[in-house]
Design an enzyme around this catalytic site. Structure first.
Site, short mmCIF file in Angstrom:
data_model
loop_
_atom_site.label_atom_id
_atom_site.label_comp_id
_atom_site.label_asym_id
_atom_site.label_seq_id
_atom_site.Cartn_x
_atom_site.Cartn_y
_atom_site.Cartn_z
N ASN A 226 -2.66 0.71 54.73
CA ASN A 226 -3.12 0.30 53.54
C ASN A 226 -2.07 0.16 52.10
OD1 ASN A 226 -2.37 2.92 53.31
ND2 ASN A 226 -4.25 3.91 52.62
N GLY A 371 -9.70 1.66 44.55
CA GLY A 371 -10.80 1.25 45.40
C GLY A 371 -10.62 0.76 46.61
N SER A 372 -10.74 -0.54 46.73
CA SER A 372 -10.17 -1.30 47.90
C SER A 372 -9.47 -2.63 47.49
CB SER A 372 -11.30 -1.87 48.75
OG SER A 372 -12.31 -2.65 48.22
N HIS A 394 -8.04 10.65 46.26
CA HIS A 394 -6.75 9.63 45.85
C HIS A 394 -7.12 8.09 46.18
CE1 HIS A 394 -6.64 8.93 50.35
NE2 HIS A 394 -5.25 8.68 50.32
N ALA A 396 -10.90 5.56 47.47
CA ALA A 396 -12.34 5.47 47.87
C ALA A 396 -12.57 6.40 49.45
CB ALA A 396 -12.72 4.46 48.19
N GLY A 397 -11.35 6.40 50.27
CA GLY A 397 -11.39 7.03 51.55
C GLY A 397 -12.17 6.09 52.34
#
Length: 467
Positions: A226, A371-372, A394, A396-397
């Site tokens: 990520n 976010g993403s 940290h 959105a997870g």
């Protein structure tokens, strides 16, 4: 006549006694040293046997070196857990899976724990759940920090109108391809200069001495998964901590950590912690090091160096890209989210606060919560809430694992999402698709009493691994 093939009899002649050492040596030499003469291979292999410590950080030869590394001789301590888990605060419980919650409960049974909290982006991890915050009494848990020590966010704001991103899209994409590098073992391939490489700390332990070369080669690069480097639009309200006019700006946001340096430190000291601190299953990955011991002090020093190195990697990324595009910054925000700090708690106790996938949110402290690849990120200012150990999420997870995400979306579907959101993706893979993550708006709504939002970041041109 062809080169003679390395065999077990040759290795036994230089005192390679174990089948494991022989097997590894034959395989590694055949794969990585096939153009080296057998005589030179044997000289190298004998040196590994006699001076194994020189090769423990070598990406190719370390498996052989580890065979000759003696067992760590430490005092072993059998640890009993508390009968009941200590209470801890949970933010956004409805967003958190039961297995992550249970993992935190196990952590709260450690006898060295002072207090803990879970952030709304929490999900299951190794040791602590990602999104877990744990305060301990004078001990540090390597896996409470995480393998990617000092993994962090950094956002640079430029006084440029967002139409710059469209007008110079080609140049931005070329700069991202040329001046960023992702993945295990990645190197940028251009000269790097930063004061971090001149630190005396690299000579403080034998392990850090071995890691200096790799740290030099990997400076300015990012990990896989990520991790990202992306250009986008920053929107600031009239009242903001940068004292800039309200409006839209160009932003450069990066997410990465301490590369092979941090991973090697984490694994090395986790092994020592597990040897020294014998915990029952399923808490074995929460083994700790007392800060009054040599091992504890070594880890603390190494962790802080890895954190500074992670920042240096971000510095280099932002420096190279800004220079390539001829732009200059007016503001910057950055924060670790895999680290441990010495902090005073509300009751006056000084603790080691582990934030594994959690953003520091002390009163007035700035941070970034992404976010993403298509969702907004948020510039936040901490409120200093003691109930969360002055922490926030940290990101959105994840709501789906990588394998589950691959089952739920195809490459063509991801392309359609990116087109709809007008986001350009360089590299990346479907296991990082936006559906893998929780709704960032819902996560943020669960922590309004932890942070204030002071700006937003909207991704437009995203660079990730697998380009």
């Amino acid at each position: 006549m062809g080169q003679q093939k390395l065999k077990g009899k040759h290795l036994r002649a230089i005192q390679y006694a174990s089948n494991k050492a022989i097997s590894l040596a034959v395989q590694i030499m055949a794969k990585h040293y096939k153009h080296t003469s057998m005589q030179d291979q044997l000289v190298l292999l004998e040196d590994i046997k006699n001076n194994y410590s020189k090769y423990l950080a070598d990406e190719v030869l370390s498996p052989i070196a580890k065979v000759f590394q003696p067992e760590i001789n430490v005092k072993r301590q059998q640890v009993e857990l508390l009968a009941e888990a200590k209470d801890f605060n949970v933010f956004g419980r409805k967003h958190i899976s039961s297995n992550a919650y249970q993992q935190m409960r196990w952590a709260m049974k450690l006898p060295v724990v002072h207090s803990g909290a879970m952030m709304p982006d929490a999900h299951q991890g190794y040791g602590l759940p990602i999104g877990g915050v744990l305060a301990t009494n004078n001990v540090v848990i390597p896996y409470g920090v995480g393998v990617d020590i000092g993994c962090r966010m950094s956002l640079t704001i430029y006084p440029i109108q967002p139409n710059f991103l469209k007008r110079y899209e080609y140049q931005i994409k070329q700069a991202l391809k040329e001046y960023t590098n992702f993945g295990t073992g990645g190197e940028l391939g251009i000269p790097q200069e930063h004061e971090i490489l001149d630190r005396d700390t690299f000579s403080a332990t034998s392990l850090l001495k071995q890691l200096h070369g790799r740290a030099s080669r990997q400076l300015g690069t990012s990990g896989s998964g990520n991790h990202f480097v992306e250009f986008g639009t920053v929107t600031l309200p009239s009242e903001n901590p940068f004292q800039l006019e309200a409006g839209e700006y160009v932003g450069l946001l990066a997410h990465s950590g301490s590369r092979g340096l941090g991973a090697t430190i984490a694994n090395h000291y986790t092994k020592i912690a597990k040897e020294k601190c014998l915990l029952p299953s399923p808490t074995q990955n929460l083994a700790w090091l007392d800060l009054n011991t040599q091992e504890g002090q070594e880890y603390w020093l190494s962790m802080n160096l890895a954190g500074d190195y992670a920042k240096a990697c971000h510095d280099q990324i932002h420096h190279h890209l800004a220079k390539a595009l001829g732009i200059k910054a007016v503001a910057k925000v950055e924060n670790h989210h895999n680290f441990a700090w010495k902090e005073m708690q509300a009751d006056g106790t000084e603790c080691i606060v582990h934030r594994k996938g959690a953003t520091p949110a002390g009163k007035g402290v700035l941070g970034i919560i992404p976010g993403s690849m298509t969702a907004n990120g948020y510039i936040v200012q901490g409120k200093g809430e003691n109930a969360s150990l002055q922490s926030a999420s940290h990101g959105a997870g994840r709501q789906f694992s990588r394998s589950k995400t691959k089952e739920k979306i195809t490459g063509s579907q991801l392309k359609k999402i990116l087109q709809k959101e007008q986001v350009t993706l360089i590299g990346g893979s479907i296991d990082e698709a936006p559906i893998a993550y929780k709704n960032i708006e819902e996560v943020m709504s669960s922590q309004t009493h932890l942070v204030d939002v002071v700006g937003t970041f909207s991704p437009k041109i995203v660079r990730m691994d697998k380009a």
